[in-house]
Design a protein around this motif. Structure first.
Motif, PDB file in Angstrom:
ATOM      1  N   SER A  23       0.871  -1.177   0.000  1.00 22.03           N
ATOM      2  CA  SER A  23       0.000   0.000   0.000  1.00 22.03           C
ATOM      3  C   SER A  23       0.906   1.224   0.000  1.00 22.03           C
ATOM      4  O   SER A  23       1.726   1.386   0.900  1.00 22.03           O
ATOM      5  CB  SER A  23      -0.902  -0.006   1.234  1.00 22.03           C
ATOM      6  OG  SER A  23      -1.555   1.220   1.384  1.00 22.03           O
ATOM      7  N   ILE A  24       0.763   2.089  -1.020  1.00 19.78           N
ATOM      8  CA  ILE A  24       1.713   3.203  -1.115  1.00 19.78           C
ATOM      9  C   ILE A  24       1.209   4.465  -0.426  1.00 19.78           C
ATOM     10  O   ILE A  24       2.004   5.277   0.040  1.00 19.78           O
ATOM     11  CB  ILE A  24       2.097   3.506  -2.584  1.00 19.78           C
ATOM     12  CG1 ILE A  24       0.855   3.858  -3.419  1.00 19.78           C
ATOM     13  CG2 ILE A  24       2.846   2.352  -3.191  1.00 19.78           C
ATOM     14  CD1 ILE A  24       1.202   4.391  -4.795  1.00 19.78           C
ATOM     15  N   TYR A  25      -0.123   4.674  -0.380  1.00 18.77           N
ATOM     16  CA  TYR A  25      -0.627   5.861   0.315  1.00 18.77           C
ATOM     17  C   TYR A  25      -2.135   5.727   0.478  1.00 18.77           C
ATOM     18  O   TYR A  25      -2.854   5.572  -0.507  1.00 18.77           O
ATOM     19  CB  TYR A  25      -0.314   7.129  -0.479  1.00 18.77           C
ATOM     20  CG  TYR A  25      -0.608   8.419   0.281  1.00 18.77           C
ATOM     21  CD1 TYR A  25       0.362   9.025   1.068  1.00 18.77           C
ATOM     22  CD2 TYR A  25      -1.852   9.030   0.207  1.00 18.77           C
ATOM     23  CE1 TYR A  25       0.104  10.199   1.754  1.00 18.77           C
ATOM     24  CE2 TYR A  25      -2.120  10.206   0.895  1.00 18.77           C
ATOM     25  CZ  TYR A  25      -1.137  10.787   1.669  1.00 18.77           C
ATOM     26  OH  TYR A  25      -1.389  11.951   2.365  1.00 18.77           O
ATOM     27  N   MET A  26      -2.607   5.768   1.706  1.00 22.62           N
ATOM     28  CA  MET A  26      -4.037   5.714   2.016  1.00 22.62           C
ATOM     29  C   MET A  26      -4.749   4.618   1.238  1.00 22.62           C
ATOM     30  O   MET A  26      -5.769   4.838   0.589  1.00 22.62           O
ATOM     31  CB  MET A  26      -4.688   7.074   1.732  1.00 22.62           C
ATOM     32  CG  MET A  26      -4.212   8.180   2.651  1.00 22.62           C
ATOM     33  SD  MET A  26      -4.463   7.836   4.411  1.00 22.62           S
ATOM     34  CE  MET A  26      -6.212   8.008   4.562  1.00 22.62           C
ATOM     35  N   GLY A  27      -4.162   3.419   1.306  1.00 21.91           N
ATOM     36  CA  GLY A  27      -4.828   2.261   0.738  1.00 21.91           C
ATOM     37  C   GLY A  27      -4.692   2.059  -0.748  1.00 21.91           C
ATOM     38  O   GLY A  27      -5.292   1.146  -1.308  1.00 21.91           O
ATOM     39  N   ILE A  28      -3.886   2.912  -1.443  1.00 18.60           N
ATOM     40  CA  ILE A  28      -3.654   2.696  -2.883  1.00 18.60           C
ATOM     41  C   ILE A  28      -2.665   1.538  -3.008  1.00 18.60           C
ATOM     42  O   ILE A  28      -1.506   1.646  -2.597  1.00 18.60           O
ATOM     43  CB  ILE A  28      -3.087   3.963  -3.551  1.00 18.60           C
ATOM     44  CG1 ILE A  28      -4.068   5.128  -3.407  1.00 18.60           C
ATOM     45  CG2 ILE A  28      -2.772   3.702  -5.020  1.00 18.60           C
ATOM     46  CD1 ILE A  28      -3.526   6.465  -3.855  1.00 18.60           C
ATOM     47  N   THR A  29      -3.129   0.422  -3.534  1.00 19.47           N
ATOM     48  CA  THR A  29      -2.301  -0.789  -3.560  1.00 19.47           C
ATOM     49  C   THR A  29      -1.579  -0.951  -4.895  1.00 19.47           C
ATOM     50  O   THR A  29      -2.079  -0.538  -5.945  1.00 19.47           O
ATOM     51  CB  THR A  29      -3.166  -2.042  -3.304  1.00 19.47           C
ATOM     52  OG1 THR A  29      -4.258  -2.041  -4.201  1.00 19.47           O
ATOM     53  CG2 THR A  29      -3.679  -2.058  -1.874  1.00 19.47           C
ATOM     54  N   VAL A  30      -0.411  -1.592  -4.809  1.00 16.69           N
ATOM     55  CA  VAL A  30       0.417  -1.857  -5.995  1.00 16.69           C
ATOM     56  C   VAL A  30       0.917  -3.290  -5.909  1.00 16.69           C
ATOM     57  O   VAL A  30       1.359  -3.738  -4.841  1.00 16.69           O
ATOM     58  CB  VAL A  30       1.612  -0.885  -6.062  1.00 16.69           C
ATOM     59  CG1 VAL A  30       2.555  -1.292  -7.181  1.00 16.69           C
ATOM     60  CG2 VAL A  30       1.147   0.542  -6.272  1.00 16.69           C
TER      61      VAL A  30
END
Length: 1409
Positions: free
Chosen positions: A291-298
């Protein structure tokens, strides 16, 4: 050295402000991404066709002159462009400011790095800042946040959309002319990358590194930041995760930062295998979804696919054996942790002493749970795997299989962990707050115990079998002092000393053999216990709470938690008390807010409130979404309850036989209702059990949450029902309007009844909610429908009716209308279209022109009110206003552009103006002049008529709506109606008084009273739509003459019918009279009143000129065009409520009086027979209805009498003005008298028959009631067949008519009267005598003379009626007051008005004056 984040440290504060703003920018980008105007996506063909020429991407900048010239060449495009600008400039400005802030962020970051390099900050360089712990964190965050911004923009706001918005902003704003504008730089930074977030979309080459390198950043800075992120634990997270297997979780935030920052130096990803292997081994040995920022997954498998070094380094992590190992480990962890957590959560298990003795163990359990949840949630998330990527599908399938993944079990573990974490935190917070007080109380207790024990061994205090021992006494006193001397502030020394004291107490007990005395032993044990509690209490550290906060981080699940929503809702549906457990989960999720808010708070930024509100609002919205299952379940149960109440449960009568009691009991159905009601109350109890909770900075009240949820579900269901229920087929032969309105009324009534039923069980104001939400739905849909008529549209985020928490759903259009209210309005307009229907004003009914069948009537509007309420009718009225405005605007545009610019038309108007001047005169050779002008302008009247009729049609509908609203207001809210009426009158009186005397008070401009009362009056139907000014207008040349020609061009298409008034001659060339009048009236109302005066003068001149020509040519009958023109004036005055002198100023009174009198008579003769027939046909066959029906018939009979009096009056006028010359006219009037007499006789006959038959039926069995109709019909037919027309000659009013005419003719022309007398009646001979005009009662000239038909004497009406009533009250008869008369009983029924006598009196008085 000064603290790096101290306020006086400029270097630290500068970078802190940059990082703070970076977090705020990301929040703003996420917020705005939800408000992208759909039109900029140009996905619909309709949008592409409409806006394709005014919305452009960056290709615009290659040739702006070309694009602008295309717009300038088309006026329609220019109008559309201007409208588009007005509607979107506000949101475009907001987006531009966000984009600009991203560019400014990069500029500020680069400037800060330059300042560090140039030594602007004393004793600070890039190296020294990176050596400082806070400096290192902030610099790494500054770069990382920039990368996140770019990724968020590309993911949330597509490249093409960004370009279109930037170009539109450039065109519509002053940016193009601003010298210091940085629009070029913003466009270069944010131009489209070609990336698409849609699943399966191909990734652009060199993405995102080429995107990240659009603004060059110092390579040294990049290298040093990546170096720190690779090597250091910059946040010291490892201390919270001491176990090696938790290392990747401990460094997860740092790993996300490193992932983003590596794109600034893509060579590492491409070629530097050693570095990549080091990074993967440290940060990604067991995880590949981050998760890179506030739940944005990669997913690194996909993200690092194009990079050789990164891909190779990740191979071990993605090895099938490693995946299996990790999946199995976490799966086993879940299995073992679940029973542990459930044991810890048992009621009463987590006590203070257990917690204090087992802090490490509890924290380890918490770590294991959170690590397992994190890994499984991330690596099984749908959003992390592209379904079109085969490799990703394989990895995901292996994870799910090897971990035996079960979403419900994982959710249960999350729920239990959150509950355990919350309970533990609350206990620790409580213990921390009470720490010093408890420690000091334990110290006091221990010291007092030792003092008491010293006294025991002193021999002074008696204690069983304890001998005096001065050594022990002294020793215990010393121990007491030692305990008392312990210092809370010096916790380390105090703890060490406490341990020594415990040991000393153990040793003294053994050495002096004190075990034999139980009381002494108890004292020693208690003191040791207090000392132990002191050690426990002193070890309660805030660090434990900090560790729990770090370990409990759930920010990675900010978005993927949504995949568990259905599980949460199902759990609540099964067990509503589950809401209390979910509260802890929501609070755990709120920990995600710490990440973006920390730096904003540290910088004391004003952005703190807006960012907090955004993220808190997002979380509260999710809470609402989860808990919406409760209102949904409630409504499902409610629907079943209403169905049972309406269809199954019988209404119990007021009187019930004992043997039928069982039938009405219906215990099964009633039990089902009770069970469903109980289920509803249980649901509401579940949500109300959740305490008021602070989610972020928003306080969530469970009662408000329940009410909002109920409102939301109500809005969703009602809006859907209205959308689906009000769809009409415009090609249907028979309109579906009334049936669908009835069905919809039943549906709405079901909702209403359900709310009325439920409000007591869930403790809400159900009917208040119903009124508020239904009105909001209707007003919102009206607003959206009216948007199509507005240049500046009202967007959802601007609407006062739309809500974020309780949104009103929007549905795709099914026709040209945007909403159900538009469809309803257009269907009403369709079925009342004046091209195919004829509106009869007296009946408020529309009839089909071809079939002559009734289409609809004013009952339609009652039905609409039953369905949509007052708000619906009011909304329909508002929509019609907008339609009228649009139609009038289009009409005037056509008039100005097509008609007034046509030279041939203007020449005709000029010639006509010359011909009619002066207007007060007569037009010579009028028929030819008018016919010529009409013929030359014939081509323009088609569209003109269509527009006028449309406006008139809508005005009729507005009048009907106003009448319905006014009736409803007076019936349902008479006090409100009276208050509004009085307030309106008083305000108008004040305003009139102010204009007469300006010193008197008057509502000022900033006073909203007039505006508010106008809205209230319109809602209550207390207004006249015909008086409304819809548009502002300018002076137009020839406007009165154009409208005059239009009217006389339509008159030949119309004919006057005594039964229906003005109707069209041919159904193929339809002109409906009321819409024509009202449309033209409305049009003229929009202009200065002098236009109306000129127009009416032209109509009057037309009537005078044609009549003059007819008189000169000795044409006997009034021409049809004159009849039409007079009808026009008559109706114009009636609708506008103007004084009669306005029309009479242009037409001689003798023409108007004669026409109006004959017209009134014709209408009476038409309406009364019809009313009689209707009353006979609709006679209700029940004795209770007979009296009211007969009363109605007698009212008709009174109207007949009035009609006969009017005929007599008209005949006298005719005889007086024309004498015997108008013999034909007198004969026609005589024939009318016979028709009225015949009708009067039939009513008498019918009344007698009904009274006779009903009297007989009353004496018979009830079954005879069913034969009442046939008996009345048979008897009436029998009696009617015996009647003859000769008998009508003896009707009292017929006889009086003949006498009056004969007398008038003798007075006017005695010579010719004899012949007419013979024709009127050969059998009656009258001797002319001098009539006395003095009343025998008042001894004054009579005003309203009446004649006694028994003795032929005259009296004044008021005097004789008063005398009769006085005698009646004394129970006496009245003798005729004329001396010598032998009539001893004067009755009111024997007295008839005598028009001839009245005229003689008036003539005599006139001659005397």
């Amino acid at each position: 050295m000064v603290d790096f984040l101290a306020e006086n440290n400029l270097c630290g504060q500068a970078v802190l402000r940059i990082v703070s703003r970076g977090n705020a920018i990301i929040a703003e980008l996420l917020r705005l991404s939800e408000f992208i105007p759909a039109v900029f996506r140009l996905k619909d063909k309709s949008d592409q066709q409409k806006y394709g020429d005014i919305i452009s991407d960056f290709s615009y900048f290659k040739g702006p002159e070309y694009y602008e010239s295309k717009l300038e060449a088309k006026p329609d495009l220019q109008d559309l462009d201007e409208e588009f600008r007005e509607n979107n400039i506000e949101i475009l400005s907001r987006f531009y400011l966000a984009f600009e802030s991203v560019h400014k962020y990069t500029v500020d970051l680069i400037r800060y790095l330059d300042d560090l390099h140039e030594g602007v900050y004393i004793q600070q360089t890039l190296e020294t800042v990176l050596l400082n712990e806070d400096g290192k964190q902030l610099l790494c965050e500054a770069l990382y946040l920039y990368g996140v911004m770019l990724l968020v923009i590309d993911q949330k706001i597509e490249g093409e959309v960004r370009e279109r918005m930037l170009v539109s902003y450039y065109r519509y704003s002053a940016a193009r002319s601003s010298a210091d504008s940085n629009l070029d730089d913003i466009c270069k930074l944010l131009r489209s990358t070609g990336y698409s977030s849609q699943p399966g979309a191909k990734r652009p080459a060199n993405y995102p590194e080429s995107y990240f390198q659009r603004v060059p950043i110092s390579p040294t800075f990049l290298s040093m930041v990546i170096g720190r992120l690779r090597s250091d634990d910059i946040y010291n997270q490892v201390s919270a995760y001491p176990l090696p297997e938790h290392r990747s979780t401990a460094l997860a935030n740092q790993a996300a930062m490193l992932y983003v920052c590596l794109y600034f130096t893509p060579t590492i990803l491409h070629t530097q295998q050693a570095k990549m292997r080091e990074i993967v081994d440290k940060y990604f040995p067991d995880n590949w979804v981050i998760s890179i920022y506030m739940g944005i997954t990669v997913n690194l498998v996909e993200a690092w696919e194009p990079y050789k070094a990164a891909k190779i380094a990740l191979n071990y992590t993605l090895d099938a054996a490693n995946i299996r190992e990790q999946a199995s480990r976490y799966s086993g962890g879940v299995d073992s942790l679940r029973p542990q957590i459930q044991q810890l959560l048992k009621e009463g298990f987590l006590r203070e002493e257990i917690v204090l003795d087992n802090i490490p163990k509890l924290l380890n359990c918490l770590r294991d749970c959170n690590v397992a949840i994190r890994w499984l949630m991330l690596h099984t998330a749908e959003s992390a795997y592209d379904p079109n990527n085969k490799r990703l599908r394989q990895v995901k399938d292996q994870v799910i299989n090897d971990s035996r993944y079960n979403s419900k079990i994982l959710f249960q573990l999350l729920l239990d962990t959150a509950q355990f974490e919350f309970t533990l935190k609350e206990m620790f917070k409580q213990m921390l707050s009470e720490k010093q007080v408890k420690w000091e109380s334990y110290r006091t207790e221990g010291s007092e115990r030792m003092t008491e024990l010293a006294e025991v061994f002193s021999g002074v205090k008696p204690l069983t079998r304890v001998e005096k021992n001065e050594n022990l006494q002294a020793w215990f006193r010393e121990i007491s002092k030692q305990i008392e001397s312990l210092n809370y502030e010096d916790s380390t020394a105090a703890g060490r000393k406490t341990v020594q004291l415990i040991q000393a107490l153990v040793e003294v007990q053994e050495f002096h053999q004190l075990e034999s005395n139980l009381q002494v032993c108890q004292f020693l044990a208690d003191t040791r216990k207090f000392l132990h509690q002191m050690i426990r209490t002193i070890n309660i550290k805030e660090e434990v709470l900090i560790t729990m906060q770090i370990v409990g981080d759930l920010s990675y699940a900010w978005q993927i938690i949504d995949s568990f929503t259905s599980i949460m809702q199902e759990s609540i549906r099964v067990n509503p008390s589950m809401v209390t457990k979910l509260r802890a989960t929501f609070l755990k999720l709120a920990s995600a807010l710490d990440l973006p808010l920390l730096r904003i708070n540290q910088a004391n930024s004003p952005d703190l409130l807006s960012v907090s509100q955004f993220y808190s609002g997002e979380l509260v919205a999710y809470v609402r979404k989860v808990l919406q299952i409760i209102p949904e379940s409630m409504f499902t149960s409610l629907a079943k309850i209403i169905k049972l109440q309406i269809h199954d449960i019988m209404e119990v009568p007021t009187r019930l036989d004992k043997d039928k009691l069982k039938d009405y009991a219906q215990l099964g159905a009633r039990y089902e209702v009770a069970k469903l009601t109980h289920a509803i109350s249980i649901f509401t109890e579940g949500i109300l059990m959740m305490k008021t909770t602070l989610v972020g900075i928003i306080k969530v009240d469970p009662k408000q949450l329940l009410e909002d949820g109920i409102r939301k579900e109500l809005v969703r269901r009602v809006a859907y029902a209205l959308h689906k229920g009000l769809i009409f087929n415009p090609k249907a032969k028979t309109s579906e309007l009334m049936p669908k309105l009835k069905d919809m009324a039943a549906t709405m009534d079901g909702f209403y009844r359900s709310f009325e039923y439920i409000q007591d069980y869930v403790s809400i104001y159900g009917l208040k909610i119903w009124q508020e939400e239904v009105s909001r739905i209707i007003n919102y849909n009206v607003e959206q429908e009216c948007n199509s008529f507005l240049r500046t549209k009202i967007q959802d985020w601007q609407s006062v009716y739309q809500s974020t928490h309780i949104p009103i759903p929007k549905f795709p259009s099914v026709d040209e209308s945007a909403t159900f209210i538009g469809r309803l309005c257009r269907e009403v307009l369709r079925i009342t279209d004046p091209r195919v229907t004829c509106y009869i004003d007296q009946l408020n009914t529309w009839y089909d022109l071809r079939s002559h069948q009734e289409v609809t009537n004013n009952r339609l509007f009652s039905e609409i009110q039953d369905t949509l309420g007052t708000f619906g009718l009011n909304g329909l009225d508002r929509l019609l206003c907008f339609m009228i405005v649009k139609e009038l605007q289009n009409f005037l545009n056509v008039l100005q552009r097509n008609i007034l610019r046509d030279k041939s038309m203007v020449d005709v108007f000029k010639a006509m103006m010359n011909a009619v001047n002066p207007v007060k005169g007569i037009v010579g050779n009028s028929s030819k002049v008018y016919a010529s002008a009409v013929a030359k302008t014939q081509k323009i009247w088609g569209p003109y008529l269509e527009s006028i009729m449309k406006v008139g049609q809508m005005q009729i509908l507005r009048q009907q709506i106003s009448n319905e609203l006014n009736y409803s207001c007076k019936f349902d809210s008479k006090h409100l109606a009276a208050a509004l009426d009085n307030l309106n009158k008083s305000l108008l009186a004040d305003i009139e008084a102010h204009y007469q005397d300006p010193s008197l008070p008057y509502p000022k401009e900033d006073n909203n009273l007039l505006y508010e009362i106008t809205a209230s009056l319109e809602a209550a139907g207390m207004h006249n739509p015909l008086n409304k000014i819809y548009i502002t207008t300018k002076r137009l040349p020839y406007f009165p003459i154009v409208n005059f020609l239009f009217v006389i061009a339509q008159l030949p298409k119309l004919q006057y019918s005594k039964n229906q008034g003005m109707t069209c001659r041919k159904a193929t060339d339809p002109v409906d009279w009321p819409p024509l009048i009202l449309g033209l009236l409305t049009l003229l109302k929009q202009f200065h009143s002098r236009y109306t005066e000129q127009f009416l003068a032209l109509i009057g001149q037309f009537i005078r000129s044609i009549m003059e020509q007819c008189t000169s040519q000795k044409v006997p009958d009034m021409p049809s065009d004159v009849v039409g023109a007079l009808m026009f004036l008559e109706d114009y005055v009636r609708y506008t409520k103007l004084p009669r002198k306005v029309a009479e100023a242009h037409v001689p009174s003798f023409i108007f009086d004669e026409f109006r009198t004959v017209l009134t008579l014709s209408r009476i003769l038409y309406v009364i027979p019809d009313r009689f027939q209707i009353l006979v046909v609709e006679f209700k066959m029940s004795l209770s209805a007979v009296n009211s029906t007969l009363a109605s018939l007698k009212t008709c009979q009174a109207d007949v009498g009035t009609g006969m009096d009017i005929v007599t009056d008209v005949a006298l006028d005719l005889a007086e003005s024309a004498g015997a010359e108008n013999e034909a006219g007198l004969s026609k009037l005589e024939q009318m008298m016979f028709e009225c007499a015949k009708l009067d006789r039939e009513i008498n006959c019918f009344v007698e028959v009904v009274e006779c038959v009903t009297a007989e039926v009353r004496q018979q069995q009830p079954e005879a009631m069913f034969k009442l109709k046939s008996q009345v019909k048979d008897k009436f037919t029998e009696i009617h067949s015996r009647l003859s027309d000769e008998e009508l000659q003896n009707h009292i009013k017929v006889v009086r008519f003949k006498e009056s005419i004969r007398s008038m003719l003798k007075t006017v022309n005695p010579e010719t009267a004899e012949n007419v007398e013979e024709e009127l009646d050969e059998d009656i001979a009258v001797t002319q005598i001098e009539v006395n005009v003095i009343c025998p009662l008042t001894q004054m000239a009579m005003i309203n003379p009446v004649k006694n038909i028994k003795c032929n004497h005259y009296y004044d009406q008021d005097a004789i009626f008063e005398m009769i009533n006085n005698r009646k009250s004394q129970h006496k008869n009245l003798r005729c007051p004329v001396v010598g008369c032998d009539n001893k009983d004067v009755k009111q029924g024997d007295l008839i008005p005598d028009q001839m006598m009245k005229r003689q009196i008036q003539r005599k008085q006139a001659s005397m004056s």
